[in-house]
Design a protein around this motif. Sequence first.
Motif, PDB file in Angstrom:
ATOM      1  N   GLU A  15      40.943  20.702  32.707  1.00  0.00           N
ATOM      2  CA  GLU A  15      39.903  19.683  32.849  1.00  0.00           C
ATOM      3  C   GLU A  15      38.710  20.176  33.653  1.00  0.00           C
ATOM      4  O   GLU A  15      37.618  19.612  33.556  1.00  0.00           O
ATOM      5  CB  GLU A  15      40.502  18.415  33.450  1.00  0.00           C
ATOM      6  N   GLN A  16      38.895  21.243  34.424  1.00  0.00           N
ATOM      7  CA  GLN A  16      37.751  21.855  35.122  1.00  0.00           C
ATOM      8  C   GLN A  16      36.704  22.361  34.129  1.00  0.00           C
ATOM      9  O   GLN A  16      35.538  22.517  34.466  1.00  0.00           O
ATOM     10  CB  GLN A  16      38.225  23.018  35.998  1.00  0.00           C
ATOM     11  N   TRP A  17      37.154  22.621  32.901  1.00  0.00           N
ATOM     12  CA  TRP A  17      36.255  23.098  31.849  1.00  0.00           C
ATOM     13  C   TRP A  17      35.842  21.960  30.910  1.00  0.00           C
ATOM     14  O   TRP A  17      35.292  22.200  29.832  1.00  0.00           O
ATOM     15  CB  TRP A  17      36.929  24.210  31.048  1.00  0.00           C
ATOM     16  N   GLY A  18      36.147  20.744  31.288  1.00  0.00           N
ATOM     17  CA  GLY A  18      35.766  19.600  30.457  1.00  0.00           C
ATOM     18  C   GLY A  18      36.684  19.380  29.270  1.00  0.00           C
ATOM     19  O   GLY A  18      36.337  18.645  28.336  1.00  0.00           O
ATOM     20  N   ILE A  19      37.848  20.015  29.273  1.00  0.00           N
ATOM     21  CA  ILE A  19      38.792  19.875  28.163  1.00  0.00           C
ATOM     22  C   ILE A  19      39.664  18.645  28.405  1.00  0.00           C
ATOM     23  O   ILE A  19      40.360  18.559  29.423  1.00  0.00           O
ATOM     24  CB  ILE A  19      39.654  21.145  28.029  1.00  0.00           C
ATOM     25  N   GLN A  20      39.621  17.694  27.506  1.00  0.00           N
ATOM     26  CA  GLN A  20      40.370  16.457  27.634  1.00  0.00           C
ATOM     27  C   GLN A  20      41.766  16.642  27.037  1.00  0.00           C
ATOM     28  O   GLN A  20      41.971  16.521  25.824  1.00  0.00           O
ATOM     29  CB  GLN A  20      39.624  15.310  26.956  1.00  0.00           C
ATOM     30  N   VAL A  21      42.722  16.957  27.876  1.00  0.00           N
ATOM     31  CA  VAL A  21      44.060  17.325  27.418  1.00  0.00           C
ATOM     32  C   VAL A  21      44.756  16.162  26.729  1.00  0.00           C
ATOM     33  O   VAL A  21      45.360  16.323  25.662  1.00  0.00           O
ATOM     34  CB  VAL A  21      44.904  17.852  28.599  1.00  0.00           C
ATOM     35  N   GLU A  22      44.702  14.978  27.315  1.00  0.00           N
ATOM     36  CA  GLU A  22      45.368  13.823  26.712  1.00  0.00           C
ATOM     37  C   GLU A  22      44.794  13.519  25.322  1.00  0.00           C
ATOM     38  O   GLU A  22      45.525  13.176  24.397  1.00  0.00           O
ATOM     39  CB  GLU A  22      45.227  12.594  27.616  1.00  0.00           C
ATOM     40  N   GLU A  23      43.476  13.657  25.210  1.00  0.00           N
ATOM     41  CA  GLU A  23      42.827  13.452  23.915  1.00  0.00           C
ATOM     42  C   GLU A  23      43.327  14.458  22.891  1.00  0.00           C
ATOM     43  O   GLU A  23      43.567  14.129  21.730  1.00  0.00           O
ATOM     44  CB  GLU A  23      41.297  13.622  24.054  1.00  0.00           C
ATOM     45  N   ALA A  24      43.475  15.701  23.330  1.00  0.00           N
ATOM     46  CA  ALA A  24      43.958  16.758  22.439  1.00  0.00           C
ATOM     47  C   ALA A  24      45.357  16.438  21.930  1.00  0.00           C
ATOM     48  O   ALA A  24      45.659  16.617  20.733  1.00  0.00           O
ATOM     49  CB  ALA A  24      43.945  18.102  23.165  1.00  0.00           C
ATOM     50  N   LEU A  25      46.216  15.956  22.808  1.00  0.00           N
ATOM     51  CA  LEU A  25      47.582  15.633  22.400  1.00  0.00           C
ATOM     52  C   LEU A  25      47.606  14.469  21.410  1.00  0.00           C
ATOM     53  O   LEU A  25      48.415  14.451  20.481  1.00  0.00           O
ATOM     54  CB  LEU A  25      48.434  15.304  23.626  1.00  0.00           C
ATOM     55  N   GLU A  26      46.710  13.507  21.610  1.00  0.00           N
ATOM     56  CA  GLU A  26      46.625  12.392  20.670  1.00  0.00           C
ATOM     57  C   GLU A  26      46.212  12.883  19.282  1.00  0.00           C
ATOM     58  O   GLU A  26      46.764  12.457  18.267  1.00  0.00           O
ATOM     59  CB  GLU A  26      45.623  11.347  21.164  1.00  0.00           C
ATOM     60  N   LYS A  27      45.248  13.779  19.240  1.00  0.00           N
ATOM     61  CA  LYS A  27      44.797  14.343  17.957  1.00  0.00           C
ATOM     62  C   LYS A  27      45.902  15.144  17.296  1.00  0.00           C
ATOM     63  O   LYS A  27      46.099  15.088  16.078  1.00  0.00           O
ATOM     64  CB  LYS A  27      43.571  15.245  18.168  1.00  0.00           C
ATOM     65  N   LEU A  28      46.613  15.910  18.112  1.00  0.00           N
ATOM     66  CA  LEU A  28      47.655  16.777  17.582  1.00  0.00           C
ATOM     67  C   LEU A  28      48.745  15.976  16.877  1.00  0.00           C
ATOM     68  O   LEU A  28      49.291  16.423  15.863  1.00  0.00           O
ATOM     69  CB  LEU A  28      48.264  17.602  18.725  1.00  0.00           C
ATOM     70  N   ARG A  29      49.056  14.812  17.405  1.00  0.00           N
ATOM     71  CA  ARG A  29      50.093  13.963  16.808  1.00  0.00           C
ATOM     72  C   ARG A  29      49.772  13.602  15.359  1.00  0.00           C
ATOM     73  O   ARG A  29      50.667  13.318  14.572  1.00  0.00           O
ATOM     74  CB  ARG A  29      50.259  12.675  17.617  1.00  0.00           C
ATOM     75  N   ASP A  30      48.484  13.587  15.027  1.00  0.00           N
ATOM     76  CA  ASP A  30      48.059  13.128  13.700  1.00  0.00           C
ATOM     77  C   ASP A  30      47.765  14.264  12.732  1.00  0.00           C
ATOM     78  O   ASP A  30      47.208  14.027  11.652  1.00  0.00           O
ATOM     79  CB  ASP A  30      46.818  12.241  13.842  1.00  0.00           C
ATOM     80  N   ILE A  31      48.103  15.498  13.103  1.00  0.00           N
ATOM     81  CA  ILE A  31      47.857  16.636  12.212  1.00  0.00           C
ATOM     82  C   ILE A  31      49.142  16.959  11.455  1.00  0.00           C
ATOM     83  O   ILE A  31      50.100  17.474  12.035  1.00  0.00           O
ATOM     84  CB  ILE A  31      47.373  17.875  12.984  1.00  0.00           C
ATOM     85  N   GLY A  86      55.749  15.948  15.993  1.00  0.00           N
ATOM     86  CA  GLY A  86      54.750  15.435  15.068  1.00  0.00           C
ATOM     87  C   GLY A  86      55.366  14.868  13.803  1.00  0.00           C
ATOM     88  O   GLY A  86      56.564  14.988  13.554  1.00  0.00           O
ATOM     89  N   LYS A  87      54.528  14.259  12.977  1.00  0.00           N
ATOM     90  CA  LYS A  87      54.928  13.702  11.690  1.00  0.00           C
ATOM     91  C   LYS A  87      54.312  14.559  10.597  1.00  0.00           C
ATOM     92  O   LYS A  87      53.085  14.699  10.529  1.00  0.00           O
ATOM     93  CB  LYS A  87      54.457  12.257  11.556  1.00  0.00           C
ATOM     94  N   HIS A  88      55.149  15.126   9.739  1.00  0.00           N
ATOM     95  CA  HIS A  88      54.660  16.143   8.815  1.00  0.00           C
ATOM     96  C   HIS A  88      54.903  15.768   7.353  1.00  0.00           C
ATOM     97  O   HIS A  88      55.237  14.634   7.039  1.00  0.00           O
ATOM     98  CB  HIS A  88      55.268  17.489   9.186  1.00  0.00           C
ATOM     99  N   TYR A 389      55.375  19.691  27.689  1.00  0.00           N
ATOM    100  CA  TYR A 389      55.239  18.248  27.933  1.00  0.00           C
ATOM    101  C   TYR A 389      55.068  17.505  26.604  1.00  0.00           C
ATOM    102  O   TYR A 389      55.645  16.431  26.406  1.00  0.00           O
ATOM    103  CB  TYR A 389      54.034  17.995  28.846  1.00  0.00           C
ATOM    104  N   TYR A 390      54.265  18.078  25.703  1.00  0.00           N
ATOM    105  CA  TYR A 390      54.067  17.467  24.389  1.00  0.00           C
ATOM    106  C   TYR A 390      55.397  17.346  23.643  1.00  0.00           C
ATOM    107  O   TYR A 390      55.703  16.291  23.063  1.00  0.00           O
ATOM    108  CB  TYR A 390      53.065  18.290  23.579  1.00  0.00           C
ATOM    109  N   CYS A 391      56.192  18.411  23.656  1.00  0.00           N
ATOM    110  CA  CYS A 391      57.495  18.365  22.985  1.00  0.00           C
ATOM    111  C   CYS A 391      58.372  17.279  23.586  1.00  0.00           C
ATOM    112  O   CYS A 391      59.030  16.520  22.853  1.00  0.00           O
ATOM    113  CB  CYS A 391      58.192  19.726  23.086  1.00  0.00           C
ATOM    114  N   GLU A 392      58.375  17.183  24.898  1.00  0.00           N
ATOM    115  CA  GLU A 392      59.180  16.159  25.564  1.00  0.00           C
ATOM    116  C   GLU A 392      58.708  14.762  25.151  1.00  0.00           C
ATOM    117  O   GLU A 392      59.519  13.875  24.854  1.00  0.00           O
ATOM    118  CB  GLU A 392      59.098  16.316  27.076  1.00  0.00           C
ATOM    119  N   GLN A 393      57.389  14.568  25.129  1.00  0.00           N
ATOM    120  CA  GLN A 393      56.837  13.268  24.749  1.00  0.00           C
ATOM    121  C   GLN A 393      57.159  12.915  23.299  1.00  0.00           C
ATOM    122  O   GLN A 393      57.302  11.744  22.959  1.00  0.00           O
ATOM    123  CB  GLN A 393      55.324  13.248  24.961  1.00  0.00           C
ATOM    124  N   MET A 394      57.262  13.929  22.464  1.00  0.00           N
ATOM    125  CA  MET A 394      57.558  13.709  21.046  1.00  0.00           C
ATOM    126  C   MET A 394      59.057  13.683  20.773  1.00  0.00           C
ATOM    127  O   MET A 394      59.485  13.633  19.612  1.00  0.00           O
ATOM    128  CB  MET A 394      56.878  14.790  20.198  1.00  0.00           C
TER     129      MET A 394
END
Length: 418
Positions: A15-31, A86-88, A389-394
């Motif tokens: 996030e120091q670089w302006g990267i929104q990690v939570e947003e990225a994970l939300e997008k990833l779920r839909d790919i 994810g859902k594939h 963390y993403y794997c755990e959440q999924m």
Amino acid sequence: MSLKSQFELAKSEYEQWGIQVEEALEKLRDIPISIHCWQGDDIDGFEVNKAELSGGIDVTGNYPGKATTPEELRMDLEKALSLIPGKHRINLHALYAETDGEIVDRDKLEPKHFEKWVAWAKKHGLGLDFNPTIFSHEKAADGLTLSHPNPEIRRFWIDHCIASRRIGEYFGKELGTPCLTNIWIPDGYKDIPSDRLTPRKRLKESLDEIFAAEVDDTFNIDSVESKLFGIGSESYVVGSHEFYLSYALKNNKLCLLDTGHYHPTEMVSNKISSMLLFNEKLALHVSRPVRWDSDHVVTFDEELKEIALEIVRNDAIDKVMIGLDFFDASINRIAAWTIGTRNMVKAMLYAMLMPNEHLKELQEKGDYTKRLALLEEFKTYPFGAIWNYYCEQMDVPVKEHWLAEVLEYEERVLSQRK
């Protein structure tokens, strides 16, 4: 330290670089990644009158426990899907039709022969993609199909492709998500041809007839796939990249790029940006060629990361349909699916966690020193903590712990198969 604590620390660095990690994970779920069914049974399929594998395709290895029935294949896919976040989607070939013991040649296939696949996909909330099977058949024995000089053989394969498009349309209607129906043919010559034009002219005419058949593109998306060479077509392939790229552009079809279908030093990642300028969408079959189109299991290598970066930094997540295409019979087949698909998903996350806009600005300013330095430093940023963390959440296994589930399944299920 808990996975959550590791995640929070890693997130603060990004996030120091302006990267929104939570947003990225939300997008990833839909790919969705389109996972190829043929890894599970070495491209045997379920035809009553099976032919030997042909078309320049070879599967090596004899690891025990491969699926030999549709039920076994679907059960194995379910196991693999339970280990992948994810859902594939699932990608089928025509030779996975279920005809209840009746011999149904490929030009006569109908949606009813895939009803069990559709019912299964509905149960698990999966989309389906499709491919006519234009190999491993007596009418492809001499290596020519849609470009064959014999009009009767061309007619057979034209009718098979039309039937396949209608099956794809059926999938799309039933599942509420469009089916990508992809045409690939093995046509070519072992030695230098004396006429390159005429076979390509016949292929063009065949494709024109296939796509003239009315199929609702709301439910079925057509794509065509090229190849550089194959076993038995080392000197000339009719459906080359230039042929299909031109055909797709002129006829409003998707051009599908298989990462193993080019010269060993020719990178698909380098083609994506050019093609996005002239195509609304494109499709991929991600594989791993080792010296040739050997379809090794996808690893988290530089080319995979570069493909993902091209998709993400060019805002093309909704424009690129990602599928996989590898088959390895030397290792546990469910492990192969799991490794390859998790790596594809992992690469997409890796690309989302790069300061892509800042890196673009550096390139525009000509600051190549800082650009290279950042690209290298980000390779050791705490990406793994975000992935875990993403794997755990999924609700899928973290790190290598998925392997224990595969080995338990092998002992309990696969080892019981003949």
